[in-house]
Design an enzyme around this catalytic site. Structure first.
Site, PDB file in Angstrom:
ATOM      1  CG  HIS A 103      39.980  36.790  44.127  1.00  0.00           C
ATOM      2  ND1 HIS A 103      40.580  37.033  45.332  1.00  0.00           N
ATOM      3  CD2 HIS A 103      39.867  37.991  43.536  1.00  0.00           C
ATOM      4  CE1 HIS A 103      40.796  38.328  45.464  1.00  0.00           C
ATOM      5  NE2 HIS A 103      40.379  38.928  44.386  1.00  0.00           N
TER       6      HIS A 103
ATOM      7  CG  ASP B  26      42.696  45.362  49.145  1.00  0.00           C
ATOM      8  OD1 ASP B  26      41.763  45.184  48.329  1.00  0.00           O
ATOM      9  OD2 ASP B  26      43.698  44.624  49.199  1.00  0.00           O
TER      10      ASP B  26
ATOM     11  CD  GLU C 146      39.672  44.785  42.186  1.00  0.00           C
ATOM     12  OE1 GLU C 146      40.827  45.181  41.963  1.00  0.00           O
ATOM     13  OE2 GLU C 146      39.408  43.909  43.043  1.00  0.00           O
TER      14      GLU C 146
ATOM     15  CG  HIS D  56      41.672  42.142  39.581  1.00  0.00           C
ATOM     16  ND1 HIS D  56      41.848  42.318  40.934  1.00  0.00           N
ATOM     17  CD2 HIS D  56      41.067  40.945  39.447  1.00  0.00           C
ATOM     18  CE1 HIS D  56      41.390  41.266  41.590  1.00  0.00           C
ATOM     19  NE2 HIS D  56      40.903  40.422  40.694  1.00  0.00           N
TER      20      HIS D  56
END
Length: 263
Positions: free
Chosen positions: A24, A166, A228, A94
């Site tokens: 990201h 996800d 996360e 992560h």
């Protein structure tokens, strides 16, 4: 090459980078950068400077991430950032967890609680649409603790798209609060997640990971789970999402805690 940090003249890898996942952070992202690091007692402090205009982003950005471990079995992650012009910032960590130990069975029998009434809906490209979906009566409802595997094979449209979890959860409340609890009856280990961020990504790898575990073989499908903490993905393009614009007069500071205990 993936992310590395420099400590006492030696480079240490932080994460793999196969050219498709940049964590990201833009075209190359933080995952392809060299972080400076130093030890301060029991703390590991990583720092990164991004110059004005780098990857097209305005302003110089200084970011630090401090990891510390307490005597009561708590991992603390402190994010701090400042800039000299309005810019964008969304940071996360992560970490992949299997409470039965690395190289053990999958995490589908792990039990999970998430304090969230909504998730952010994803389109076919896995980008948020801007719509917040209620978790009530869906496989995404972890407000009552149950196993990760209970509904992972559901035909719910959001699960069928990607074959696994996800998704970003809209964590209830504000300030530093309990966001999630993960536990394994097999090991008797419980992990409680606290954060002051508005969101948390639940990710269970739906395929084998291209990483060797400690015994040499690759991690298999559903071998771990990520919790996360973050601002919502693609927040800059959705006015109803919490903002991610960092301004010079308001530095960023955020804390996430992973507390381990037994039950």
């Amino acid at each position: 090459g993936g992310a590395v940090f420099q400590l006492e003249g030696k480079a240490y890898p932080l994460a793999p980078n196969d050219g498709t996942n940049h964590l990201h952070g833009g075209v190359t992202g933080y995952a392809s950068r060299i972080w400076d690091a130093r030890l301060n007692g029991d703390k590991l402090i990583l720092t990164l400077h991004s110059a004005d205009g780098e990857e097209g982003y305005p302003g110089s950005l200084d970011l630090s991430v401090t990891y510390s471990w307490s005597e009561d079995n708590e991992l603390s992650i402190l994010y701090e950032a400042s800039c000299d012009a309005d810019t964008l910032l969304n940071v996360t960590s992560h970490g992949y967890f299997n409470l039965n130990g690395a190289g053990s069975s999958d995490v589908l029998s792990h039990e999970l609680y998430i304090d969230a009434d909504q998730i952010t809906e994803l389109d076919d490209s896995q980008a948020p649409t801007g719509t917040l979906l209620p978790v009530d009566e869906t496989p995404f409802d972890f407000r009552t603790m149950h196993t990760i595997g209970r509904s992972i094979g559901s035909d719910h449209e959001q699960l069928k798209k990607f074959g696994t979890y996800d998704h970003n959860y809209v964590i209830n409340g504000t300030g530093l609060r309990e966001a999630a609890v993960l536990q394994s009856k097999e090991s008797g280990i419980r992990m409680t997640v606290f954060t002051d961020q508005p969101g948390m990504q639940l990710y269970v790898p739906g395929g084998p990971m291209m990483l060797p575990e400690k015994h040499g073989s690759s991690y298999g499908r559903f071998s771990s789970v990520c919790l996360e903490t973050q601002h919502f993905p693609d927040a800059i393009n959705h006015e109803n999402f919490p903002g991610i614009v960092l301004t010079p007069d308001e530095p960023f500071r955020s804390t996430t805690l992973y507390h381990f205990s037994t039950f």
